[in-house]
Design an enzyme around this catalytic site. Sequence first.
Site, short mmCIF file in Angstrom:
data_model
loop_
_atom_site.label_atom_id
_atom_site.label_comp_id
_atom_site.label_asym_id
_atom_site.label_seq_id
_atom_site.Cartn_x
_atom_site.Cartn_y
_atom_site.Cartn_z
N PHE A 64 -54.30 -46.95 13.57
CA PHE A 64 -55.58 -46.70 12.91
C PHE A 64 -56.35 -48.03 12.87
CE2 PHE A 64 -57.80 -46.82 8.73
CZ PHE A 64 -58.48 -45.61 8.71
N GLY A 65 -57.47 -48.07 13.54
CA GLY A 65 -58.21 -49.32 13.61
C GLY A 65 -59.47 -49.30 12.76
N GLU A 73 -61.20 -55.41 10.31
CA GLU A 73 -61.53 -56.40 11.34
C GLU A 73 -61.24 -57.79 10.78
OE1 GLU A 73 -65.55 -55.69 12.61
OE2 GLU A 73 -65.01 -53.73 13.46
N THR A 126 -51.13 -51.74 11.89
CA THR A 126 -49.73 -51.32 11.96
C THR A 126 -49.52 -50.42 13.17
OG1 THR A 126 -49.52 -51.47 9.57
CG2 THR A 126 -47.90 -50.08 10.70
N GLU A 132 -54.40 -51.19 2.27
CA GLU A 132 -54.82 -49.87 1.77
C GLU A 132 -55.61 -49.98 0.47
OE1 GLU A 132 -54.24 -46.87 3.10
OE2 GLU A 132 -52.71 -47.26 4.62
N THR A 136 -57.02 -53.40 -1.72
CA THR A 136 -56.27 -54.40 -2.48
C THR A 136 -56.19 -53.97 -3.95
OG1 THR A 136 -58.17 -55.71 -3.17
CG2 THR A 136 -57.22 -56.22 -1.00
N ASP A 172 -57.17 -55.58 -6.48
CA ASP A 172 -58.45 -55.85 -7.16
C ASP A 172 -59.52 -54.83 -6.80
OD1 ASP A 172 -57.37 -57.98 -8.44
OD2 ASP A 172 -58.21 -59.52 -7.12
#
Lengths: 252, 391
Positions: free
Chosen positions: B132-133, B136, B167, B366, B368, B370
């Site tokens: 899954f791209g 960037e 991944t 996925e 962060t 924060d």
Amino acid sequence: MSIAVLLKQVPDTTAKIAVSGGRVDQGSVSKWSTSPYDEYALEYALQLKESGAGDLVAITCGPARSSKMLTDAAAVGVDSMLHVEVDTSEMDSKQIQSILAAAVKHCDADVILCGKQAADTNSGSTGPGVASLIDAACVGMVSEVSVDGDGFSALRGTPTGNERVVVSRPCLFAFDKAATELRRPNVKGIMMAKKKVIETVSPGDLGVDIGESGIKINAHDSPPEKPPGQKFEGAESVSTVVTKLREEANVI
Amino acid sequence: MPFEALDFYDVDSLLTDEERMVRDMVRDFVDNEVLPKIEHACRDGVFPDEWRVTLGEMGVLGAPLKGYGCPGLSYTAYGVICRELERGDSGLRSFASVQGSLAMYPIWDFGSEEQKNYYLPKMASGEWIGCFGLTEPDYGSNPGDMITRAEDMGDYYLLNGAKMWITNGSIAKVAVVWAKLDGVIRGFIVEDGDEGFYAPEMKGKHSLKASVTSELVFQDCKIPKDRILPGVKGLRGPFSCLNNARYGISWGAIGAAQACFDSAKEYSLSRIQFDHPIASYQLVQNKLSWMLREITKAQLLAYHLSQKKDAGNWIPEHISLAKMNNVDIALEIARVARDIHGANGVLDEYPVMRHMANLESVKTYEGTHDIHNLILGRHITGIQSFTRDLS
């Protein structure tokens, strides 16, 4: 004619066993599993089915909780399940054998696989007993079985080596530890298992009169606690250790 | 001996029989095939290919999707699968999350009938790996400003740009890549071997070492016209995928935490200092009690979220809370578990430092920690705080 595998639900080998009022307290058993030797029988029964030897039915004789084991068996590929729902805790081996023999006949099975003994009672009589009642050839201590022409070829361990036995139907194989472990189910099998209905019957439904138990269990006891380990240090204790190993531990 | 996971409130008793059977199946796989190999896989920096094969055989890839070779299990079952896999290693769970939620899901939800029929059965069986791209090099938390562009050349699309931290990238047959077409984010299916597409592996990670992480590079990469995902435009596409993956992570982190708790408990009972097991000391008991407390809360959070997910009455903020909380406590539990193990905790004889290092990534990817707080902050106040005009 079909293949039957006889399964027994026993306390898991990791479960703690408590004794209360002279009987194993079944309510305190945290986890129940399929008896390990029966799992080998199940794996080879699946292989026979896949070789075209017939449909496979899993049979158990035991209380309501045993049905979970049949659902697990369905998830790995048995075609149908028969549960003779009955409290077996005070039954003798002969009574259980007569129920299982009737169940096998009910399922029209003439090739039967089971474990050589159950992990809880260790009696070892179910396989030979059922074979005798249905007039089938009985092969014990089996570690492998496959289709061989119209019959079956089984490998069994003996104290002096392996023996290969060829038998024809009707026959019963009682499994020792085998080369192949029971396969893992997959999601598809698990979802199929949910749809398969377990046929639940009583011994009466099968037309079995089990009569009275010929054996009375006086009491169950927990095994005695192991004495604490003994520690010896220094060369001067060698002779003491050797004596103890020879006379107390009986290992040399 | 099968793993006995900490389940203080018996939360697993709420699972259906089918979900428990799926749990036992994956747990058996992790006990017998993952744990004996995981440390070697980490040292060698590889994802063992036999795990891909077995995941496919078990049928857990794309588990909650229905049709096209996918089983259509409940989201609860999918959560349980993630938890059991991550008890083994976060890298293993990442593989399954990316395959199912990030690569298969967008094809399943936004793909054409032809795309679904062509890709999904082979991805469910594990034959084809997906990636899954979205992220960037310069756009992580802010994917909306991505640089990767697609251009309509009449007969084909031309893709230019680069993705990072992907991944499964170098081992994937299928890449779902998000790029701007006329300024609008669209999904494209790029295949291994497409002209102008390269997926070099990123080396040197101290975390998720048994997981392949890659760059995706597109240099005048030609994509056939039938490889655009027709069903979605804008950030809703990638965010829908991320919601499912984040949901899985909220369960997965519990598995890592359970593994660390188990190791810390066993170690503290057997480690003798000052003549007694360290488990007999109040400081250690306090740590173990805290772990039990947080794991139990995380289990209840994940279970309740799963019921909302299966009932369809969830909002993305529910998932943000669970992902953020459960990874946060899992990481802290891994750190405290390492502490209880003393110096031994840094050895790969114990799983704790591996989980700790893995969870540092899981905390960041996925969404962060924060960013999830900001998502909740916006939900509470109605004011977004991601960006502002500082001029």
